[in-house]
Design an enzyme around this catalytic site. Structure first.
Site, mmCIF file in Angstrom:
data_model
loop_
_atom_site.group_PDB
_atom_site.id
_atom_site.type_symbol
_atom_site.label_atom_id
_atom_site.label_comp_id
_atom_site.label_asym_id
_atom_site.label_seq_id
_atom_site.Cartn_x
_atom_site.Cartn_y
_atom_site.Cartn_z
ATOM 1 N N HIS A 306 46.181 47.606 38.792
ATOM 2 C CA HIS A 306 46.457 48.967 38.331
ATOM 3 C C HIS A 306 45.739 49.188 37.016
ATOM 4 C CE1 HIS A 306 48.730 52.547 37.184
ATOM 5 N NE2 HIS A 306 49.017 52.649 38.461
ATOM 6 N N ASP A 363 52.178 50.665 45.886
ATOM 7 C CA ASP A 363 51.707 50.805 47.259
ATOM 8 C C ASP A 363 51.825 49.534 48.091
ATOM 9 O OD1 ASP A 363 50.968 53.469 47.010
ATOM 10 O OD2 ASP A 363 49.126 52.901 45.977
HETATM 11 N N1 ACO Z 1 41.729 42.646 44.245
HETATM 12 C C1 ACO Z 1 40.821 41.824 43.697
HETATM 13 N N2 ACO Z 1 40.259 42.012 42.478
HETATM 14 C C2 ACO Z 1 40.661 43.080 41.782
HETATM 15 C C3 ACO Z 1 41.616 43.985 42.289
HETATM 16 C C4 ACO Z 1 42.160 43.735 43.572
HETATM 17 N N3 ACO Z 1 43.066 44.556 44.118
HETATM 18 N N4 ACO Z 1 41.830 44.981 41.392
HETATM 19 C C5 ACO Z 1 41.029 44.704 40.349
HETATM 20 N N5 ACO Z 1 40.335 43.554 40.590
HETATM 21 C C6 ACO Z 1 39.399 42.914 39.658
HETATM 22 C C7 ACO Z 1 38.076 43.659 39.641
HETATM 23 O O1 ACO Z 1 37.155 43.109 40.560
HETATM 24 C C8 ACO Z 1 37.618 43.470 38.201
HETATM 25 O O2 ACO Z 1 37.063 42.190 38.100
HETATM 26 P P1 ACO Z 1 35.873 41.917 37.016
HETATM 27 O O3 ACO Z 1 36.485 42.146 35.670
HETATM 28 O O4 ACO Z 1 35.509 40.501 37.267
HETATM 29 O O5 ACO Z 1 34.791 42.888 37.344
HETATM 30 C C9 ACO Z 1 38.929 43.457 37.404
HETATM 31 O O6 ACO Z 1 39.942 43.045 38.343
HETATM 32 C C10 ACO Z 1 39.303 44.824 36.836
HETATM 33 O O7 ACO Z 1 39.256 45.769 37.902
HETATM 34 P P2 ACO Z 1 38.759 47.261 37.733
HETATM 35 O O8 ACO Z 1 38.409 47.811 39.069
HETATM 36 O O9 ACO Z 1 37.731 47.332 36.664
HETATM 37 O O10 ACO Z 1 40.084 47.936 37.181
HETATM 38 P P3 ACO Z 1 40.443 49.447 37.248
HETATM 39 O O11 ACO Z 1 41.489 49.665 36.240
HETATM 40 O O12 ACO Z 1 39.216 50.294 37.170
HETATM 41 O O13 ACO Z 1 41.028 49.644 38.738
HETATM 42 C C11 ACO Z 1 42.438 49.823 40.595
HETATM 43 C C12 ACO Z 1 42.345 49.740 39.068
HETATM 44 C C13 ACO Z 1 41.510 50.909 41.148
HETATM 45 C C14 ACO Z 1 43.854 50.207 40.999
HETATM 46 C C15 ACO Z 1 42.074 48.443 41.186
HETATM 47 O O14 ACO Z 1 42.960 47.440 40.723
HETATM 48 C C16 ACO Z 1 42.050 48.453 42.719
HETATM 49 O O15 ACO Z 1 41.040 48.825 43.316
HETATM 50 N N6 ACO Z 1 43.172 48.039 43.394
HETATM 51 C C17 ACO Z 1 43.273 48.111 44.806
HETATM 52 C C18 ACO Z 1 43.585 49.529 45.240
HETATM 53 C C19 ACO Z 1 44.995 49.941 44.916
HETATM 54 O O16 ACO Z 1 45.954 49.219 45.178
HETATM 55 N N7 ACO Z 1 45.131 51.156 44.374
HETATM 56 C C20 ACO Z 1 46.439 51.728 44.061
HETATM 57 C C21 ACO Z 1 46.573 52.002 42.613
HETATM 58 S S1 ACO Z 1 48.180 52.577 42.265
HETATM 59 C C22 ACO Z 1 48.182 54.192 42.707
HETATM 60 O O17 ACO Z 1 47.214 54.877 42.716
HETATM 61 C C23 ACO Z 1 49.446 54.715 43.120
#
Ligand code: ACO
Length: 428
Positions: A306, A363
């Protein structure tokens, strides 16, 4: 409000900017005069360090895993309150008295019907249309129906539009579902609760009496509470940005629905359940964990991670508990729940997820509950949109009532070509 200043050094010049303190959370540096004073913009794609507005609705402490609506903790609200009460709280700032709650619930129940003409909109969609596509279209179309309340500068008009949106969303969502399965639409029954009425319009048929199961009604109401608002997330910011131009509230909420649909946002519950089903059995979990960690694989653990929570999402805790309650009530077991529990445990003990502070979000478990209740996966994001409508509407109202409100207009770091002369086609 300004207690301190921040100094910015650019070359040999120093500039002072006020620092504001909120009632909770990090201080903010007020950079509104930055461009005027320095000729520079800030660069913050994704708004990772930018407060886009002032708000008194919702507070999240992502490090501690705390979510407050108007100061009230989400665990207490989801255990002790109701969606109607939380809606009132978000819209009005305080918990209602008994009489105020009755009056509010009555008002909402008297706006549940749609203009009959709206039903024809559904028929324009293919039966296999994604219900979120239908929601975007139908909610946007509401703008064409309520000409009596379009003056957004008038608080009374805003109130009527807000009530209409909150009241009509369950009817619109249930009709989207009914259309997809070829069953007749059901009119609302205003003697039922907000949530009971939605369950009846979704799962009832005109040929039979529908008995609302109180355990499912309570679980569904709790899911609505958990999704009611979440400060300046992508869809709420979309609603605010759309509304900042003076667009009508129905168009603004339709914009929010469009943004919510994406798999990185509201679409994640659908994606999370699909992922859990694809994993299928606990022995396959390690393979998917490895894929999630592989930089060359686009796969992510859906329902994990998140932007704000760097701790357990408090909503996920309530969801996990609700899964057990629903399964006990319906006397069902779903192997996917076991996969989810084991996946969570494995990920939470894996150095990759620990280091990046990736925890289950709201979620991760919601899809399992919704599926057990009988919703197809395509409806999950629709349910999110239904409940988030109250947050969108409250945030939109807060923005419009702010005397300092301006049209949202971010700037950019331009990386395109420098000015150049047009070359006539014959010379290219
Ligand atoms: N699985 C594996 N790796 C992950 C995940 C995941 N679910 N989420 C983040 N990471 C990693 C990224 O690859 C990144 O790694 P890096 O630093 O080596 O590049 C690091 O963690 C940070 O991730 P970002 O994408 O930069 O973080 P951001 O804050 O932009 O994204 C998000 C947050 C979009 C929710 C992300 O965690 C994600 O895509 N999760 C899966 C989708 C999801 O569950 N969304 C629901 C969000 S809650 C809502 O909207 C109600």
């Amino acid at each position: 409000m300004s207690d301190d200043t921040a100094t910015l050094k650019l070359g040999s010049e120093s500039y002072e900017f006020p620092v504001f303190k909120g009632t909770q959370g990090p201080d903010v540096v007020d950079i509104r005069k930055l461009y005027g004073q320095t000729g520079n913009f800030t660069f913050d794609p994704g708004f990772t360090s930018t407060a886009s507005c002032e708000s008194a609705l919702t507070f999240i402490d992502g490090d501690e895993g705390i979510l407050l609506h108007r100061g009230y903790n989400i665990e207490q609200l989801s255990e002790q309150s109701s969606f109607m009460e939380v809606s009132y709280l978000l819209l009005n700032g305080e918990l209602p008295s008994k009489a105020e709650l009755e009056d509010f619930s009555y008002t909402i129940s008297r706006h549940t019907m749609l203009h009959e003409q709206l039903a024809t909109f559904y028929k324009g969609f293919r039966r296999d249309a994604h219900p979120m596509a239908i929601m975007c279209g139908v909610v946007g179309a509401l703008s064409a129906f309520y000409h009596d309340s379009t003056d957004i500068a008038d608080p009374e008009h805003r109130k009527i539009s807000s009530h209409r949106l909150i009241a009509k969303m369950p009817t619109i969502a249930a009709m989207a579902y009914k259309y997809s399965i070829g069953q007749p639409f059901l009119y609302p029954d205003n003697d039922l609760s907000y949530t009971g009425n939605f369950l009846r319009m979704t799962f009832g048929v005109p040929a039979e009496t529908y008995e609302v199961n109180p355990v499912i009604e309570r679980a569904m109401d709790r899911i609505f509470i958990l999704h009611a608002d979440h400060e300046q997330n992508a869809s709420t910011s979309t609603v605010r940005l759309a509304g900042s131009s003076g667009a009508n509230p129905f168009a603004c909420i339709a914009a929010g629905i469009a943004c919510l649909w994406g798999p990185a946002h509201g679409g994640a519950n659908e994606a999370a359940l699909n992922m859990l089903r694809e994993i299928g059995t606990p022995d396959r979990i390690p393979h998917y964990i490895e894929r999630a960690k592989d930089k060359n694989d686009p796969f992510r653990l859906m329902g994990f991670g998140h932007r704000v929570y760097k701790n357990y999402d408090p909503r996920a805790t309530v969801m996990r508990k609700t899964v057990r309650e629903i399964m006990a009530e319906l006397k069902v077991t779903d192997p996917v729940f076991e996969v989810a529990l084991q996946l969570e445990e494995m990920a939470l003990n894996d150095p990759y997820f620990i280091e990046k502070k990736l925890f289950p979000n709201v979620d991760f478990y919601s899809g399992i509950i919704l599926s057990a209740i009988g919703f197809p996966t395509e409806m999950f994001t629709v349910l999110f949109a239904l409940s988030r409508t109250v947050g969108w509407v409250a945030q939109w109202n807060e923005m419009i009532s702010d005397p300092g409100q301006k049209i949202g207009r971010p700037r950019q770091l331009y990386t395109g070509p420098a000015p150049r002369d047009y070359i006539p086609l014959s010379q290219r």
